[in-house]
Design a protein around this motif. Structure first.
Motif, PDB file in Angstrom:
ATOM      1  N   ASP A   1      33.611  40.409  48.943  1.00 61.17           N
ATOM      2  CA  ASP A   1      32.343  40.463  49.671  1.00 61.17           C
ATOM      3  C   ASP A   1      32.175  39.135  50.435  1.00 61.17           C
ATOM      4  O   ASP A   1      31.824  38.108  49.847  1.00 61.17           O
ATOM      5  CB  ASP A   1      31.196  40.678  48.665  1.00 61.17           C
ATOM      6  CG  ASP A   1      29.847  40.824  49.355  1.00 61.17           C
ATOM      7  OD1 ASP A   1      28.938  41.332  48.716  1.00 61.17           O
ATOM      8  OD2 ASP A   1      29.715  40.429  50.527  1.00 61.17           O
TER       9      ASP A   1
ATOM     10  N   GLY B   1      46.417  43.926  41.378  1.00 60.71           N
ATOM     11  CA  GLY B   1      45.152  44.163  40.681  1.00 60.71           C
ATOM     12  C   GLY B   1      45.053  43.447  39.350  1.00 60.71           C
ATOM     13  O   GLY B   1      44.422  43.923  38.420  1.00 60.71           O
ATOM     14  N   CYS B   2      45.675  42.279  39.245  1.00 59.49           N
ATOM     15  CA  CYS B   2      45.641  41.541  37.970  1.00 59.49           C
ATOM     16  C   CYS B   2      44.243  41.009  37.673  1.00 59.49           C
ATOM     17  O   CYS B   2      43.938  40.666  36.538  1.00 59.49           O
ATOM     18  CB  CYS B   2      46.649  40.400  37.981  1.00 59.49           C
ATOM     19  SG  CYS B   2      46.184  39.016  39.051  1.00 59.49           S
ATOM     20  N   ALA B   3      43.400  40.873  38.716  1.00 54.28           N
ATOM     21  CA  ALA B   3      41.980  40.497  38.568  1.00 54.28           C
ATOM     22  C   ALA B   3      41.755  39.051  38.143  1.00 54.28           C
ATOM     23  O   ALA B   3      40.648  38.690  37.767  1.00 54.28           O
ATOM     24  CB  ALA B   3      41.247  41.445  37.614  1.00 54.28           C
ATOM     25  N   LEU B   4      42.778  38.216  38.198  1.00 55.93           N
ATOM     26  CA  LEU B   4      42.552  36.810  37.863  1.00 55.93           C
ATOM     27  C   LEU B   4      41.572  36.175  38.851  1.00 55.93           C
ATOM     28  O   LEU B   4      40.770  35.326  38.495  1.00 55.93           O
ATOM     29  CB  LEU B   4      43.879  36.035  37.840  1.00 55.93           C
ATOM     30  CG  LEU B   4      44.851  36.442  36.730  1.00 55.93           C
ATOM     31  CD1 LEU B   4      46.095  35.562  36.753  1.00 55.93           C
ATOM     32  CD2 LEU B   4      44.197  36.368  35.358  1.00 55.93           C
TER      33      LEU B   4
ATOM     34  N   CYS C   1      39.101  37.709  40.235  1.00 55.50           N
ATOM     35  CA  CYS C   1      37.767  38.163  39.815  1.00 55.50           C
ATOM     36  C   CYS C   1      37.258  37.310  38.666  1.00 55.50           C
ATOM     37  O   CYS C   1      36.074  36.999  38.568  1.00 55.50           O
ATOM     38  CB  CYS C   1      37.792  39.617  39.362  1.00 55.50           C
ATOM     39  SG  CYS C   1      38.527  40.753  40.524  1.00 55.50           S
ATOM     40  N   GLN C   2      38.183  36.957  37.753  1.00 58.72           N
ATOM     41  CA  GLN C   2      37.794  36.166  36.587  1.00 58.72           C
ATOM     42  C   GLN C   2      37.271  34.794  37.002  1.00 58.72           C
ATOM     43  O   GLN C   2      36.300  34.295  36.454  1.00 58.72           O
ATOM     44  CB  GLN C   2      38.989  35.985  35.633  1.00 58.72           C
ATOM     45  CG  GLN C   2      39.455  37.256  34.950  1.00 58.72           C
ATOM     46  CD  GLN C   2      38.492  37.759  33.886  1.00 58.72           C
ATOM     47  OE1 GLN C   2      37.480  37.127  33.597  1.00 58.72           O
ATOM     48  NE2 GLN C   2      38.782  38.932  33.331  1.00 58.72           N
TER      49      GLN C   2
ATOM     50  N   CYS D   1      36.177  33.781  40.053  1.00 60.35           N
ATOM     51  CA  CYS D   1      35.197  33.711  41.142  1.00 60.35           C
ATOM     52  C   CYS D   1      33.791  33.418  40.599  1.00 60.35           C
ATOM     53  O   CYS D   1      33.222  34.230  39.880  1.00 60.35           O
ATOM     54  CB  CYS D   1      35.175  35.003  41.941  1.00 60.35           C
ATOM     55  SG  CYS D   1      33.889  34.962  43.216  1.00 60.35           S
TER      56      CYS D   1
ATOM     57  N   MET E   1      30.947  36.117  41.844  1.00 66.84           N
ATOM     58  CA  MET E   1      31.057  37.561  41.598  1.00 66.84           C
ATOM     59  C   MET E   1      31.247  38.305  42.916  1.00 66.84           C
ATOM     60  O   MET E   1      30.641  39.345  43.155  1.00 66.84           O
ATOM     61  CB  MET E   1      29.820  38.069  40.848  1.00 66.84           C
ATOM     62  CG  MET E   1      29.696  37.446  39.470  1.00 66.84           C
ATOM     63  SD  MET E   1      28.091  37.707  38.684  1.00 66.84           S
ATOM     64  CE  MET E   1      27.278  36.139  38.941  1.00 66.84           C
TER      65      MET E   1
ATOM     66  N   GLU F   1      35.677  42.410  43.710  1.00 65.60           N
ATOM     67  CA  GLU F   1      35.660  43.588  42.838  1.00 65.60           C
ATOM     68  C   GLU F   1      36.930  44.394  43.054  1.00 65.60           C
ATOM     69  O   GLU F   1      37.516  44.359  44.133  1.00 65.60           O
ATOM     70  CB  GLU F   1      34.433  44.459  43.124  1.00 65.60           C
ATOM     71  CG  GLU F   1      33.131  43.756  42.734  1.00 65.60           C
ATOM     72  CD  GLU F   1      31.923  44.673  42.802  1.00 65.60           C
ATOM     73  OE1 GLU F   1      31.082  44.578  41.904  1.00 65.60           O
ATOM     74  OE2 GLU F   1      31.842  45.485  43.735  1.00 65.60           O
ATOM     75  N   ILE F   2      37.334  45.111  42.002  1.00 63.47           N
ATOM     76  CA  ILE F   2      38.520  45.975  42.111  1.00 63.47           C
ATOM     77  C   ILE F   2      38.131  47.369  41.643  1.00 63.47           C
ATOM     78  O   ILE F   2      37.553  47.530  40.572  1.00 63.47           O
ATOM     79  CB  ILE F   2      39.687  45.436  41.253  1.00 63.47           C
ATOM     80  CG1 ILE F   2      40.155  44.098  41.827  1.00 63.47           C
ATOM     81  CG2 ILE F   2      40.834  46.431  41.208  1.00 63.47           C
ATOM     82  CD1 ILE F   2      41.185  43.396  40.979  1.00 63.47           C
ATOM     83  N   GLU F   3      38.417  48.331  42.468  1.00 61.63           N
ATOM     84  CA  GLU F   3      38.072  49.706  42.107  1.00 61.63           C
ATOM     85  C   GLU F   3      39.343  50.509  41.897  1.00 61.63           C
ATOM     86  O   GLU F   3      39.780  51.233  42.782  1.00 61.63           O
ATOM     87  CB  GLU F   3      37.229  50.343  43.216  1.00 61.63           C
ATOM     88  CG  GLU F   3      35.841  49.745  43.312  1.00 61.63           C
ATOM     89  CD  GLU F   3      35.067  50.303  44.487  1.00 61.63           C
ATOM     90  OE1 GLU F   3      35.636  51.112  45.241  1.00 61.63           O
ATOM     91  OE2 GLU F   3      33.903  49.892  44.651  1.00 61.63           O
ATOM     92  N   GLY F   4      39.964  50.322  40.762  1.00 63.14           N
ATOM     93  CA  GLY F   4      41.159  51.089  40.441  1.00 63.14           C
ATOM     94  C   GLY F   4      42.363  50.619  41.218  1.00 63.14           C
ATOM     95  O   GLY F   4      42.271  49.844  42.154  1.00 63.14           O
TER      96      GLY F   4
END
Lengths: 183, 242, 92, 355
Positions: C7, C50-53, C55-56, C58, C61, C64-67
Motif C-alpha cells: 500500500d 510469499g515468505c512474508a518476511l 510483512c513481518q 514492516c 502494516m 499484505e499477501i493474499e495467497g
C-alpha cells in the motif's frame, strides 16, 4: 506590510528545513538590529507531516508573535500552499518552491515569486538545502533584509558545529537569489 | 500463505516516524488478540510517550493513563472485572522511570495482567532525552557526551529486576529488529496473553525496538543498533516462566 | 508467485523491507506518495515466494499477501540468480 | 549597517536556563515534558560546565524532592516542568514551603485539564497563586511577558527565594518557552538583601545540630504558632513585593488586564484601539502573588470598566474583581484549551464593551 512589520510564514513537510529557514531569517534580522520573533509549530510527531515556522520582523516593538494573516508565505510544497494561500494578506506575497508545487493557486490579489528550490538544491548536490534556496528568492524579491546578513547568519549557525555546511548553504542562497522568477 | 492486517488494528496510518518499532509491536499485540478471540473482552491501557495515541489504532477498549501509572490503573480494572483481559503498553520512560513504583508493585502483587514494554532506550515524544534504559555511551539530548555510568548509572534492566519477584509469572525479552525476531516476539506476546487467560499472574514481554528519529540515524542503522548494541546490553531470552 | 500488495500510501519509506527481502525483490520508488515519501515496490512479483518476511518487519502494516501460487522459476534458481546483497549495493 | 547588536537570538526556555546559570543556580532536577524540554536539554550541558549539578529525575515527584535536598544543602536550585508535571510536584512544593527552603520552580503552562495538549495556556493561575498543594502556604509567582523579562525575572527569582526563604514560581507558557527573540544577557546583580543561610545542613561541626522538618505534632500549639508566623511572613511579602506595569492608562476609560504572553498581545489591541480614538489602557501584573491590588484600585478610580483577557476560562479575573472590590464592571475575554487570543479578537471585544 503595515507599520514596517513583516509577518512571514514558512511551511513545508517536516524534514524540509522550515525551522532552519526561520532561524536563519530571524538571526539575519538580529544582525541588522531589527526586532524579531520566531516560532515553530511544535508537535508530537518528529518527522513527516507538515511543519511551519513563523517569523515577524519589525522596526518597532512586536506585540504578538503570532501570524494569522501573513504578509509573506514561503511555501515548500503543495499541501502548504493549499493550506496557507487563503490566509495571505491582500497585496501579500507567496514565495513558491516550484519543484514541489504544481498548482500555484488562484488568488489574484497577491504576488507570486517562484524558484525551483528542490531542483536547484539537488543540482548543488544536497536536496536538503532547498529551504535556503527559497530564502534567496524571498530576499531578492522583498529586500527586507540584506543578502550579506543572511550569509552572516548562515555562517553563525554552522561555524561551530558543521562548518562544512557553510559553503553549500551560501551557494544555495545565491542560487535562489539568482533563480527567482515572477509568476 | 496469507498475510493480512489484523482486525483489531484500525485502517489508519500511524503517526509514528518511518522505521519506528511501535507499529510492529502494535500489529503483534493485535494479531494475538485476534487469534485468541479477545477483541471484545480486552481493555488496554495507553501510557504517556509516543504510544499515548495507541487508542487511535487499536480497535478495542483503551484507557489513557497518567505518566507511569498504567500498572495501577490496569490493576483496578482487572480486579473489578476478572473475566476481562487487561494489558498495559508502556515505553521505557513510563515503565522504568516515572512508573517504576507502580510497575514493581503491580508485578509483586502478581496482578493477572499482561504487560508489553517497548524499550527503545530513549524518550521519543519529548525529543530524545536519556531514558532509564539508554546505553552507556549513548548520546541523547540530556547526555550530550554519552551516558556515563558514574553520573547516570547503568541502563536499567527491567526483566532482570522483576525476575526476583514472586508474583511474576513470565518474563521474556524479545526484539523487532529482524523478521526472525518479530516472529519470536509474536510467540512471546501470545504466551503472555495466554497466561492471563490461564490465571497465572503478571506476565511481561520486553521488546527491544527502534527509534531512528531520536537516535538520529536511518531506519536501517537503527535496526543495526538494536542488533549490535542493544541485544548485547539487554540479552534476549526467557527470564522467568513458572 | 505470491499475490503481494504494498500500500503505497501507508508506506513511510523506512526501507526495512528492502533489506529484509531474501531475494532482493523490493526497491524504493522514484516518485513520492501523497505524504511525501518514497515508497516500497516489488520488482519481481512473478517470482516472489510469499515468505512474508517483509510483512513481518514492516512497521506500517503496508504489505499484505493474499495467497500464493507456484513460482515460475524454482526458488533455488531465483536465489542464485539475484542476491539481496547485489541489489543493496545498488542503493548505497 | 548599524553597529553589531549586543543581543542574541534564543528561545525562551534557553533564555531562562542561561539566566539561572548566571544567577548562580547550582542544581537542577527535572523530568522531560513538552513544551519546556529545552530547559533540561540546555542545562544538562551548560550547568555542569558552569560547575553545577544536573539530574534527570525518574519523575516530577522525585525532581521536586531532589530540590528539597539541594536547597537544604544551601545550593541555589531550580526545577522546570509544564502543567501536568507541575501538578505532580505539588506535594513536594507544599513540603518545601513548609520547610521555608528557597528554590525556583518553572511552569511553562500547556493546555489542560488532564493530559490536555502541548499548546500554550494560562489554566494554572489558580494552582499557582492559590496553593495547588495542601496546607496554608504561598508561592511568589512571577509572570514575564517578553524574553528579555524572562531573563531578568529568572535571575530575580533566585534573589526573592533566598531573601524570603520561600519557593518562587515562574509562570510562563508554551509560547514564551518556544518562541525566539533577541535578548541582551546582562550581568547578574542581586536586587535584594541576601541573608546568610543559617538553615543549611552541612554537618554540625562546631555548632548545634539543625533539623529541617515539617511535621509539627508536639506541643499542640506548634503548628498553630507556625501558621501564625507564616501569616505574618506572607503579609510582609505582600507589603513589599508587588510588581505591575501600566500602559496608556492615565486617561483610559477602559483598562485591559492581562499577564504573560496575553498582555503582550493585548498591548497590540490597545494600540489599535487608540488609533481608532478609543481611550483604552493596559495593566499587567508582573507578580501574580502578591497581586498588585493597589495598582488595580488606582486604575479603577479613573476607568469606567475593566476587561480581563486570559488564555483560560477566567481565573485571574477573580483577583481583579477582589482587588477593586467590584467597584467597576469587569468584562472577560478568554481562550481556553491551549488556544491564544489575537490582537484583532481582543480589539473586537474592546469595541463591544467600550462605552
Amino acid at each position: 506590510m503595515a507599520n514596517n512589520q513583516t509577518r512571514i510564514i514558512i511551511a513545508g513537510f517536516g524534514g524540509q528545513g522550515v525551522v532552519l529557514a526561520g532561524n536563519i531569517l530571524a538571526r539575519a534580522a538580529v544582525i541588522e538590529d531589527k526586532n524579531v520573533t520566531g516560532m515553530i509549530s511544535y508537535g508530537a510527531e518528529m518527522r513527516g507531516g507538515t511543519a511551519n515556522a513563523t517569523v515577524v520582523i519589525s522596526d518597532e516593538k512586536i506585540a504578538s508573535p503570532f501570524v494569522e494573516v501573513p504578509d509573506v508565505a514561503i511555501i515548500m510544497n503543495q499541501p502548504s500552499l493549499d493550506k496557507f494561500e487563503p490566509d495571505i494578506a491582500s497585496g501579500g506575497l507567496a514565495v513558491i518552491n516550484s519543484t514541489m508545487v504544481e498548482d500555484a493557486g488562484s488568488r489574484t490579489d497577491i504576488d507570486r515569486v517562484s524558484v525551483g528550490a528542490s531542483e536547484i538544491a539537488n543540482s548543488l548536490g544536497n536536496a536538503r538545502v532547498a529551504n535556503v534556496v527559497i530564502l534567496g528568492a524571498f530576499i531578492k524579491r522583498t529586500g527586507i533584509l540584506q543578502p550579506r546578513s543572511i550569509v552572516r547568519a548562515i555562517d553563525e549557525l554552522f561555524s561551530t558545529k558543521k562548518p562544512a555546511f557553510i559553503e553549500i548553504n551560501t551557494n544555495a542562497f545565491n542560487a535562489g537569489y539568482e533563480g527567482a522568477k515572477s509568476v | 500463505m496469507q498475510f493480512k492486517r489484523p482486525k483489531t488494528i484500525k485502517d489508519t496510518q500511524t503517526h509514528y516516524c518511518p522505521g519506528c518499532g511501535h507499529g510492529i509491536v502494535h500489529r503483534l499485540v493485535a494479531e494475538v488478540i485476534d487469534e485468541l478471540g479477545l477483541r471484545e473482552k480486552t481493555i488496554g491501557t495507553a501510557p504517556v510517550g509516543c504510544s499515548v495515541l495507541l487508542y487511535n489504532y487499536f480497535d478495542c477498549d483503551i484507557i489513557e493513563c497518567a505518566h507511569g501509572r498504567p500498572p495501577a490503573v490496569a490493576t483496578a480494572i482487572k480486579r473489578c472485572q476478572p473475566d476481562k483481559v487487561v494489558f498495559t503498553y508502556q515505553g521505557d520512560g513510563d515503565i522504568a522511570a516515572i512508573g517504576t513504583a507502580e510497575l514493581i508493585h503491580a508485578a509483586n502483587r502478581g496482578e493477572n495482567i499482561t504487560a508489553i514494554f517497548v524499550n527503545n532506550a530513549i524518550y521519543g515524544m519529548t525529543g530524545g532525552q536519556m531514558a532509564p534504559t539508554t546505553l552507556i555511551g549513548q548520546k541523547t539530548t540530556t547526555t550530550q557526551n554519552g551516558r556515563d555510568r558514574k553520573k547516570q548509572g547503568p541502563p536499567l534492566k527491567v526483566c532482570e529486576l522483576l525476575a526476583s519477584l514472586e508474583g511474576v509469572a513470565y518474563l521474556q525479552r524479545v526484539a523487532v529488529s529482524t523478521a526472525k525476531d518479530v516472529i519470536i516476539a509474536k510467540k512471546a506476546i501470545k504466551k503472555a496473553f495466554q497466561n492471563q487467560l490461564d490465571g497465572k499472574g503478571y506476565s511481561l514481554v520486553e521488546v527491544l525496538s527502534m527509534c531512528p528519529t531520536d537516535w538520529k540515524v536511518t531506519p536501517k542503522q537503527a535496526v543495526d543498533f538494536v542488533n549490535n548494541e542493544m541485544k548485547a546490553a539487554f540479552p534476549l531470552g526467557v527470564y522467568k516462566d513458572v | 508467485m505470491a499475490n503481494i500488495k504494498i500500500d503505497a500510501e501507508r508506506c513511510k519509506g523506512c526501507c526495512l523491507c528492502v533489506s529484509e527481502c531474501p531475494r532482493g525483490f523490493i526497491r524504493m520508488s522514484e516518485i513520492f506518495n501523497k505524504s511525501g515519501n518514497l515508497f516500497a515496490e516489488v520488482t519481481d512479483i512473478e517470482n516472489c515466494t510469499g515468505c512474508a518476511l517483509c510483512c513481518q518487519i514492516c512497521p506500517d502494516m503496508a504489505i499484505e499477501i493474499e495467497g500464493k501460487k507456484k513460482p515460475n522459476v524454482p526458488v533455488k534458481e531465483i536465489s542464485q540468480r539475484r542476491t539481496n546483497k547485489e541489489l543493496m549495493t545498488k542503493f548505497e | 549597517m548599524s553597529k553589531p547588536s549586543k543581543k542574541i537570538l534564543l528561545k525562551g526556555n534557553e533564555v531562562l536556563s542561561q539566566a539561572a546559570i548566571n544567577a548562580g543556580c547550582g542544581f537542577f532536577a527535572g523530568y522531560p515534558i513538552t513544551p519546556q524540554n529545552e530547559v533540561p536539554e540546555y542545562l544538562s550541558k551548560a550547568l555542569p560546565e558552569a560547575g553545577g549539578i544536573f539530574i534527570q529525575a525518574e519523575s516530577e515527584i522525585a525532581a521536586i524532592n531532589m530540590l528539597f535536598g539541594a536547597s537544604a544543602s544551601g545550593v541555589r536550585c531550580m526545577t522546570s516542568s509544564s502543567s501536568p508535571g507541575v501538578s505532580l510536584k505539588q506535594e513536594g512544593i507544599s513540603y518545601i514551603a513548609a520547610a521555608e527552603l528557597p528554590c525556583v520552580i518553572v511552569n511553562m503552562q500547556r493546555g489542560g485539564p488532564g493530559l490536555g495538549n502541548i499548546r500554550a495556556a494560562q489554566g494554572d493561575y489558580f494552582q499557582s497563586v492559590k496553593g495547588g498543594g495542601h496546607g496554608d502556604y504561598r508561592l511568589i509567582v512571577l509572570a514575564p511577558s517578553t524574553l528579555q523579562e524572562i531573563y531578568e525575572l529568572t535571575m530575580n527569582a533566585f534573589d526573592y527565594a533566598d531573601h524570603y526563604r520561600n519557593p518562587v514560581l515562574i509562570l510562563g507558557d508554551g509560547i514564551l518557552g518556544q518562541m525566539a527573540e533577541p535578548v541582551e544577557l546582562t550581568k547578574y546583580r542581586p536586587i535584594v538583601d541576601l541573608p546568610e543561610k543559617d538553615f543549611v545542613l552541612d554537618g554540625c561541626k562546631g555548632r548545634e545540630r539543625r533539623v529541617i522538618k515539617t511535621l509539627l505534632l508536639q506541643p499542640a500549639e506548634a503548628l498553630i504558632e507556625f501558621n501564625e508566623y507564616l501569616k505574618k511572613k506572607y503579609a510582609g511579602i505582600e507589603s513589599e513585593l508587588k510588581l505591575c506595569q501600566k500602559y496608556r492608562c492615565d486617561d483610559a476609560d477602559l483598562v485591559v488586564a492581562a499577564y504573560g504572553i496575553t498582555a503582550r498581545i493585548a498591548e497590540g489591541a490597545v494600540d489599535m484601539a487608540r488609533d481608532k480614538g478609543l481611550k483604552v489602557g493596559l495593566i499587567r501584573p508582573i507578580t501574580l502573588w502578591p497581586f498588585p491590588d493597589e495598582d488595580f484600585r488606582a486604575v479603577a478610580e479613573q476607568a469606567k470598566k475593566l476587561l480581563v483577557v486570559e488564555m483560560s476560562n477566567g481565573q485571574m479575573i477573580e483577583d481583579v474583581k477582589l482587588s477593586i472590590e467590584c467597584s467597576r464592571p469587569v468584562e472577560f475575554y478568554g481562550t481556553g484549551g491551549g488556544w491564544y487570543p489575537t490582537s484583532e479578537k481582543i480589539m473586537e471585544k474592546i469595541e463591544s464593551v467600550y462605552e
